[in-house]
Design a protein around this motif. Sequence first.
Motif, PDB file in Angstrom:
ATOM      1  N   GLY A 135      16.918  -3.334  18.755  1.00  0.00           N
ATOM      2  CA  GLY A 135      15.782  -2.761  19.464  1.00  0.00           C
ATOM      3  C   GLY A 135      14.635  -3.750  19.582  1.00  0.00           C
ATOM      4  N   ASN A 136      13.847  -3.629  20.653  1.00  0.00           N
ATOM      5  CA  ASN A 136      12.675  -4.474  20.837  1.00  0.00           C
ATOM      6  C   ASN A 136      11.704  -4.294  19.673  1.00  0.00           C
ATOM      7  N   LEU A 137      11.002  -5.363  19.325  1.00  0.00           N
ATOM      8  CA  LEU A 137      10.045  -5.314  18.220  1.00  0.00           C
ATOM      9  C   LEU A 137       8.920  -4.342  18.523  1.00  0.00           C
ATOM     10  N   HIS A 138       8.355  -3.775  17.476  1.00  0.00           N
ATOM     11  CA  HIS A 138       7.207  -2.888  17.591  1.00  0.00           C
ATOM     12  C   HIS A 138       5.958  -3.667  17.191  1.00  0.00           C
ATOM     13  N   MET A 139       4.807  -3.138  17.592  1.00  0.00           N
ATOM     14  CA  MET A 139       3.535  -3.726  17.232  1.00  0.00           C
ATOM     15  C   MET A 139       2.713  -2.660  16.521  1.00  0.00           C
ATOM     16  N   GLY A 140       2.016  -3.044  15.474  1.00  0.00           N
ATOM     17  CA  GLY A 140       1.121  -2.129  14.789  1.00  0.00           C
ATOM     18  C   GLY A 140      -0.319  -2.424  15.151  1.00  0.00           C
ATOM     19  N   ILE A 141      -1.153  -1.399  15.078  1.00  0.00           N
ATOM     20  CA  ILE A 141      -2.596  -1.563  15.259  1.00  0.00           C
ATOM     21  C   ILE A 141      -3.244  -1.032  13.990  1.00  0.00           C
ATOM     22  N   SER A 142      -3.864  -1.940  13.253  1.00  0.00           N
ATOM     23  CA  SER A 142      -4.455  -1.548  11.973  1.00  0.00           C
ATOM     24  C   SER A 142      -5.959  -1.365  12.115  1.00  0.00           C
ATOM     25  N   ASN A 143      -6.497  -0.458  11.325  1.00  0.00           N
ATOM     26  CA  ASN A 143      -7.926  -0.180  11.318  1.00  0.00           C
ATOM     27  C   ASN A 143      -8.602  -1.144  10.352  1.00  0.00           C
ATOM     28  N   VAL A 144      -9.483  -1.997  10.878  1.00  0.00           N
ATOM     29  CA  VAL A 144     -10.125  -3.013  10.031  1.00  0.00           C
ATOM     30  C   VAL A 144     -10.979  -2.409   8.917  1.00  0.00           C
ATOM     31  N   ALA A 145     -11.363  -1.146   9.051  1.00  0.00           N
ATOM     32  CA  ALA A 145     -12.174  -0.504   8.010  1.00  0.00           C
ATOM     33  C   ALA A 145     -11.382  -0.287   6.730  1.00  0.00           C
ATOM     34  N   ASN A 146     -10.055  -0.166   6.842  1.00  0.00           N
ATOM     35  CA  ASN A 146      -9.216   0.042   5.664  1.00  0.00           C
ATOM     36  C   ASN A 146      -7.759  -0.249   6.046  1.00  0.00           C
ATOM     37  N   VAL A 147      -7.412  -1.530   6.080  1.00  0.00           N
ATOM     38  CA  VAL A 147      -6.077  -1.956   6.508  1.00  0.00           C
ATOM     39  C   VAL A 147      -5.031  -1.466   5.511  1.00  0.00           C
ATOM     40  N   ARG A 148      -4.029  -0.755   6.010  1.00  0.00           N
ATOM     41  CA  ARG A 148      -2.942  -0.214   5.190  1.00  0.00           C
ATOM     42  C   ARG A 148      -1.660  -0.955   5.523  1.00  0.00           C
ATOM     43  N   PRO A 149      -0.696  -1.081   4.648  1.00  0.00           N
ATOM     44  CA  PRO A 149      -0.736  -0.656   3.261  1.00  0.00           C
ATOM     45  C   PRO A 149      -1.529  -1.631   2.396  1.00  0.00           C
ATOM     46  N   ASN A 150      -2.049  -1.106   1.308  1.00  0.00           N
ATOM     47  CA  ASN A 150      -2.766  -1.891   0.320  1.00  0.00           C
ATOM     48  C   ASN A 150      -2.790  -1.075  -0.962  1.00  0.00           C
ATOM     49  N   PRO A 151      -2.523  -1.689  -2.127  1.00  0.00           N
ATOM     50  CA  PRO A 151      -2.520  -0.935  -3.380  1.00  0.00           C
ATOM     51  C   PRO A 151      -3.852  -0.262  -3.693  1.00  0.00           C
ATOM     52  N   ASN A 152      -4.942  -0.810  -3.171  1.00  0.00           N
ATOM     53  CA  ASN A 152      -6.260  -0.234  -3.399  1.00  0.00           C
ATOM     54  C   ASN A 152      -6.507   0.832  -2.321  1.00  0.00           C
ATOM     55  N   PRO A 153      -6.652   2.116  -2.689  1.00  0.00           N
ATOM     56  CA  PRO A 153      -6.856   3.184  -1.696  1.00  0.00           C
ATOM     57  C   PRO A 153      -8.085   2.984  -0.810  1.00  0.00           C
ATOM     58  N   GLU A 154      -9.102   2.278  -1.325  1.00  0.00           N
ATOM     59  CA  GLU A 154     -10.308   2.030  -0.539  1.00  0.00           C
ATOM     60  C   GLU A 154     -10.164   0.808   0.355  1.00  0.00           C
ATOM     61  N   GLY A 155      -9.071   0.066   0.221  1.00  0.00           N
ATOM     62  CA  GLY A 155      -8.906  -1.156   0.999  1.00  0.00           C
ATOM     63  C   GLY A 155      -9.746  -2.283   0.447  1.00  0.00           C
ATOM     64  N   VAL A 156      -9.808  -3.372   1.166  1.00  0.00           N
ATOM     65  CA  VAL A 156     -10.537  -4.553   0.708  1.00  0.00           C
ATOM     66  C   VAL A 156     -11.299  -5.177   1.879  1.00  0.00           C
ATOM     67  N   GLU A 157     -12.269  -5.998   1.548  1.00  0.00           N
ATOM     68  CA  GLU A 157     -13.029  -6.740   2.563  1.00  0.00           C
ATOM     69  C   GLU A 157     -12.133  -7.822   3.157  1.00  0.00           C
ATOM     70  N   PRO A 158     -12.399  -8.300   4.356  1.00  0.00           N
ATOM     71  CA  PRO A 158     -13.463  -7.883   5.255  1.00  0.00           C
ATOM     72  C   PRO A 158     -13.079  -6.616   6.006  1.00  0.00           C
ATOM     73  N   ARG A 159     -14.077  -5.892   6.467  1.00  0.00           N
ATOM     74  CA  ARG A 159     -13.858  -4.622   7.170  1.00  0.00           C
ATOM     75  C   ARG A 159     -14.400  -4.692   8.597  1.00  0.00           C
ATOM     76  N   PHE A 160     -14.242  -5.854   9.222  1.00  0.00           N
ATOM     77  CA  PHE A 160     -14.727  -6.034  10.594  1.00  0.00           C
ATOM     78  C   PHE A 160     -13.766  -6.957  11.335  1.00  0.00           C
ATOM     79  N   ILE A 161     -13.833  -6.897  12.640  1.00  0.00           N
ATOM     80  CA  ILE A 161     -12.991  -7.735  13.496  1.00  0.00           C
ATOM     81  C   ILE A 161     -13.561  -9.139  13.505  1.00  0.00           C
TER      82      ILE A 161
END
Length: 161
Positions: free
Chosen positions: A58-84
């Motif tokens: 199958g063709n590859l997929h692309m993800g769009i992550s939210n810079v405010a809290n990029v997932r997955p990450n072991p820290n539920p609050e995410g990590v810096e930086p939180r901007f584009i």
Amino acid sequence: MTNSLIFFDIPSDDPNAAGEFYAEVFGWENDPRPLGKYHRMVPGGFFKKKDGTDSEIGNLHMGISNVANVRPNPNPEGVEPRFIAKEGRGPRIWVLVGDDDTPERILETAEKLGAEILWRNHYWAEFNGKNHCFRDPWGNEILLWVKGGENPEIPDDYTRE
């Protein structure tokens, strides 16, 4: 077995709007997982074999992550930086334009939805392809690629390298 590329993410401060943008520009399925936090863009279809028939891949997929809290990450609050990141060179995503679409339609739609056209009508002989490029509203560069084919005819208004 070698390491295999299976997925890539692009950043956005509004994954829902970015998902809608790419669904309209390319006709991809916008699969929010979950809505507004992470969106998976599903182009559908399969990689082609040399004879033009579908492979089982199958063709590859692309993800769009939210810079405010990029997932997955072991820290539920995410990590810096939180901007584009807006300064300097970022990743460039290459999209092969399908036989049932045109770069002109894609560029027109992208621009209507807030993209900046970076260039049109360029031919790169090294990889025998006609290309065009835009920057999406979140700063990601999308390079459209059209195969040159055997003995390509390059229009006079194309730049070349």
